[in-house]
Design an enzyme around this catalytic site. Structure first.
Site, PDB file in Angstrom:
ATOM      1  N   HIS A  73     -54.519 -62.495 -51.146  1.00 32.32           N
ATOM      2  CA  HIS A  73     -55.350 -62.657 -49.947  1.00 32.32           C
ATOM      3  C   HIS A  73     -54.541 -62.474 -48.676  1.00 32.32           C
ATOM      4  O   HIS A  73     -53.378 -62.867 -48.597  1.00 32.32           O
ATOM      5  CB  HIS A  73     -56.062 -64.017 -49.945  1.00 32.32           C
ATOM      6  CG  HIS A  73     -55.163 -65.221 -49.826  1.00 32.32           C
ATOM      7  ND1 HIS A  73     -54.880 -65.812 -48.610  1.00 32.32           N
ATOM      8  CD2 HIS A  73     -54.510 -65.958 -50.746  1.00 32.32           C
ATOM      9  CE1 HIS A  73     -54.099 -66.866 -48.798  1.00 32.32           C
ATOM     10  NE2 HIS A  73     -53.850 -66.968 -50.090  1.00 32.32           N
ATOM     11  N   ASP A 190     -47.930 -67.483 -47.291  1.00 30.65           N
ATOM     12  CA  ASP A 190     -49.134 -67.685 -48.098  1.00 30.65           C
ATOM     13  C   ASP A 190     -50.292 -67.017 -47.363  1.00 30.65           C
ATOM     14  O   ASP A 190     -50.808 -67.568 -46.400  1.00 30.65           O
ATOM     15  CB  ASP A 190     -49.365 -69.185 -48.271  1.00 30.65           C
ATOM     16  CG  ASP A 190     -50.678 -69.540 -48.940  1.00 30.65           C
ATOM     17  OD1 ASP A 190     -51.282 -68.661 -49.586  1.00 30.65           O
ATOM     18  OD2 ASP A 190     -51.113 -70.699 -48.804  1.00 30.65           O
ATOM     19  N   GLU A 224     -59.858 -66.663 -49.134  1.00 30.27           N
ATOM     20  CA  GLU A 224     -59.221 -67.537 -50.123  1.00 30.27           C
ATOM     21  C   GLU A 224     -58.977 -68.925 -49.560  1.00 30.27           C
ATOM     22  O   GLU A 224     -59.131 -69.933 -50.263  1.00 30.27           O
ATOM     23  CB  GLU A 224     -57.895 -66.922 -50.589  1.00 30.27           C
ATOM     24  CG  GLU A 224     -57.279 -67.611 -51.810  1.00 30.27           C
ATOM     25  CD  GLU A 224     -56.428 -68.833 -51.482  1.00 30.27           C
ATOM     26  OE1 GLU A 224     -56.119 -69.620 -52.410  1.00 30.27           O
ATOM     27  OE2 GLU A 224     -56.066 -69.016 -50.295  1.00 30.27           O
ATOM     28  N   GLU A 225     -58.575 -69.004 -48.301  1.00 32.47           N
ATOM     29  CA  GLU A 225     -58.210 -70.293 -47.712  1.00 32.47           C
ATOM     30  C   GLU A 225     -59.387 -71.252 -47.589  1.00 32.47           C
ATOM     31  O   GLU A 225     -59.190 -72.446 -47.354  1.00 32.47           O
ATOM     32  CB  GLU A 225     -57.541 -70.095 -46.349  1.00 32.47           C
ATOM     33  CG  GLU A 225     -56.187 -69.395 -46.399  1.00 32.47           C
ATOM     34  CD  GLU A 225     -55.100 -70.202 -47.086  1.00 32.47           C
ATOM     35  OE1 GLU A 225     -55.366 -71.361 -47.473  1.00 32.47           O
ATOM     36  OE2 GLU A 225     -53.980 -69.685 -47.237  1.00 32.47           O
ATOM     37  N   ASP A 245     -50.255 -65.189 -55.750  1.00 32.49           N
ATOM     38  CA  ASP A 245     -50.295 -66.052 -54.581  1.00 32.49           C
ATOM     39  C   ASP A 245     -48.943 -66.749 -54.487  1.00 32.49           C
ATOM     40  O   ASP A 245     -48.044 -66.489 -55.297  1.00 32.49           O
ATOM     41  CB  ASP A 245     -51.442 -67.062 -54.705  1.00 32.49           C
ATOM     42  CG  ASP A 245     -51.975 -67.533 -53.359  1.00 32.49           C
ATOM     43  OD1 ASP A 245     -51.159 -67.691 -52.439  1.00 32.49           O
ATOM     44  OD2 ASP A 245     -53.196 -67.752 -53.250  1.00 32.49           O
ATOM     45  N   HIS A 325     -48.008 -74.179 -46.338  1.00 32.19           N
ATOM     46  CA  HIS A 325     -48.921 -74.460 -45.228  1.00 32.19           C
ATOM     47  C   HIS A 325     -48.200 -75.004 -43.995  1.00 32.19           C
ATOM     48  O   HIS A 325     -48.842 -75.470 -43.058  1.00 32.19           O
ATOM     49  CB  HIS A 325     -50.056 -75.414 -45.653  1.00 32.19           C
ATOM     50  CG  HIS A 325     -51.148 -74.713 -46.402  1.00 32.19           C
ATOM     51  ND1 HIS A 325     -52.398 -75.258 -46.564  1.00 32.19           N
ATOM     52  CD2 HIS A 325     -51.193 -73.509 -47.025  1.00 32.19           C
ATOM     53  CE1 HIS A 325     -53.157 -74.421 -47.260  1.00 32.19           C
ATOM     54  NE2 HIS A 325     -52.438 -73.350 -47.554  1.00 32.19           N
TER      55      HIS A 325
END
Length: 348
Positions: A73, A190, A224-225, A245, A325
């Site tokens: 993603h 990410d 995706e998030e 991922d 994150h």
């Protein structure tokens, strides 16, 4: 795999460019357009899906062989204007899992509906320690923090006169850096790191004239998030779906940034036992540095694909990424091992 370093260098260069293109979840069109042009330049025919993702077939394979779909993603974390406050500053709501603790004092850009871009910084309310004696005790939440615009605005009316309103996108600075020792540091590795790895694999297939025996597709998803990126757009005949991922790095896990992580289970449950076994066998047979881990707080595109009704085996791999994150870190060796595992599994 031949000429690995050439493709790792290609991946890191494309990663830097992709990270420079803002694409928080819900605002990904610029990144997808750039990726489409990259695939076209390599001779592929990518298609932008109705949902806004990118689907490309890399190999046709042999008739009768089940296809494999590789998912990653390009949507990242970010923010959205939830309120233009009376003091002219902006209260935000998160796009994806953007933790306000990790974004404190970060520079950002506000993008309006008509394409204007305004710089600012995400700060605590009343952030001057020399003024605010309770600074250390204040919770870091979106209700207690605000974007301070780099504009001469001191009221709601002045800020709205700039064209800023509720629903505008807020993109945070990535601070991308690749060190001499090979460490890759940036926000939003990410999952832009994996997107760049997929580009590298696509380039490798073309330049080395590799012909997989199975149909191979790549799907670059864009939600995706928020949990539904991979829930659609599975080509007919696909029997295996591999999510690429970020690999988790942290206490209780074996993976380091230099390795490729193979996830055996996450918060959505176990991945296909047989598929995972094949990936581990491929890593061992090719001398690829890997770790198998359970991710306690994680969900992937491929789980969304299965929940969307796909009847397929599923698995998840990725280069090790530390401080997920937040201000994330990986390593070129993790890129190398992930790319080599893709080639070892898909080229057969």
């Amino acid at each position: 795999m031949k000429n690995t370093k050439v493709y790792v260098d290609f991946i890191t260069e494309k990663l830097k460019k992709l990270l420079s293109i803002d694409s928080p979840t819900g605002y990904t069109k610029d990144a997808v357009a750039w990726l489409k042009a990259e695939y076209e330049a390599m001779g592929y025919a990518p298609v932008i899906t109705t949902k806004g993702g990118l689907l490309v077939q890399l190999a046709k394979g042999c008739e009768g062989n089940g296809g494999v779909l590789v998912e990653t993603h390009t949507d990242t974390l970010g923010g959205m204007v939830a309120e233009v406050k009376g003091n002219g500053r902006l209260r935000l709501t998160a796009l994806g899992g953007m933790n306000p603790n990790n974004a404190e004092a970060e520079n950002c850009i506000v993008i309006t509906r008509d394409g204007k871009r305004y710089e600012g910084c995400f700060q605590m309310n009343n952030p001057s320690i020399h003024v605010n004696g309770s600074y250390d005790q204040q919770d870091r939440t979106y209700d207690n923090m605000e974007v301070v615009l780099d504009e001469m605005v001191f009221s709601k009316e002045e800020t709205k006169a700039l064209g800023i309103e509720t629903g505008d996108i807020v993109c945070f600075e990535t601070r991308t850096r690749i060190t001499e020792k090979g460490y890759i540091k940036s926000r939003f590795l990410d999952d832009k790191l994996s997107v760049a790895i997929l580009l590298g694999y696509a380039k490798y297939l073309k330049e080395e004239n590799v012909t997989p025996s199975r149909p191979v597709y790549q799907h670059i998803t864009v939600y995706e998030e928020v949990g539904h990126g991979g829930s659609a757009s599975v080509p007919e005949g696909v029997t295996d779906i591999l999510s690429v991922d970020m690999g988790c790095v942290g206490d209780g896990l074996e993976c380091k940034e230099h390795q490729v992580s193979i996830c055996v289970k996450d918060s959505g449950g176990p991945y296909s036992y047989d598929f995972i076994g094949e990936l581990i066998a491929a890593a061992k047979a090719n001398g690829i540095d890997y770790a198998a881990d359970v991710y306690p707080h994680y969900g992937s595109d491929v789980e969304a694909t299965l929940r969307g009704g796909a009847d397929a085996r599923h698995a998840l791999i990725g280069a090790g990424v530390y401080a997920s994150h937040g201000y994330e870190r990986s390593h070129v060796d993790g890129v190398k091992n992930t790319l080599e595992l893709l080639a070892a599994y898909l080229d057969k």
